[in-house]
Design a protein around this motif. Structure first.
Motif: not given
Length: 206
Positions: A1-14, A170-183
């Motif tokens: 699985m390419s990193i591009e596919t991984i980034m487009n799997t869900s909008p947020v990476i925990p 943004l057109k150049n953003v595939a997903c975001v990373g964050g920790s707020w869903m697992a405080p």
């Protein structure tokens, strides 16, 4: 699985900081249950590598990666634990070359056009923008997107439920990373249903 596919799997990476191995699998199940299949386990704790192994074994539907990879030693450790992708806070030539030679799915950290262009020369066009808010946030990514539209970013650092949609628009953003869903407090208290609810909310942001 390419990193591009991984980034487009869900909008947020925990971005997961796991202090106790026993929390790894229930935390992963809660996040995946909420719709976030791509998980970044940061190598900031002694429990991180074993957590990657256990999640890989117990939550096969998860796409498990390692974050805070800062040198070839941590790269080797992350790969030995079974990481499917690698995330770095910044980029060094040695680390990038080692990752490329291993055929690793790499999400390297940058926050300037020069860093982005240097990686683009190596054929890498999927990048982590870190620390996103401190490095200029949405306006900075808009500016970079003009001359470098072929690069896709995962902004991380200061991204939260209040600004995530602005980044994701943004057109150049595939997903975001964050920790707020697992405080940390919910993880420590084992409140997996609450974490799954927060993950489900995050999964709707895209």
């Amino acid at each position: 699985m390419s990193i591009e596919t991984i980034m487009n799997t869900s909008p947020v990476i925990p971005v997961m900081v796991i202090d106790k191995v026993e929390n790894a699998v229930p935390l992963a199940k809660a996040l995946v249950g909420g719709g976030l299949k791509v998980l970044e386990i940061t190598l900031r704790t002694d429990a991180a590598l074993e957590s990657i192994r256990e999640i890989k074994a117990a939550v096969p539907e998860a796409i498990v990666g390692a974050g805070t990879v800062i040198n070839t030693a941590t790269l080797d450790q992350a790969l030995a634990a079974g990481s499917e992708f690698i995330v770095t806070p910044g980029t060094t030539p040695g680390l990038v070359d080692a990752a490329l030679s291993n055929g690793v799915q790499l999400l390297p950290g940058v926050n300037t056009p020069t860093e982005a262009m240097t990686l683009l020369e190596k054929g890498i066009s999927a990048l982590k923008f870190f620390p996103a808010e401190a490095a200029g946030g949405v306006p900075m990514l808009k500016s970079i997107g003009g001359p470098l539209p072929q690069i896709s970013f995962c902004p991380t650092g200061g991204v939260n439920p209040n600004n995530a949609r602005e980044y994701l628009a943004l057109k150049n953003v595939a997903c975001v990373g964050g920790s707020w869903m697992a405080p940390a407090n919910l993880v420590a208290e084992g409140k997996w249903e609450e974490i799954q609810h927060l993950a489900a909310e995050a999964a709707t942001l895209g």
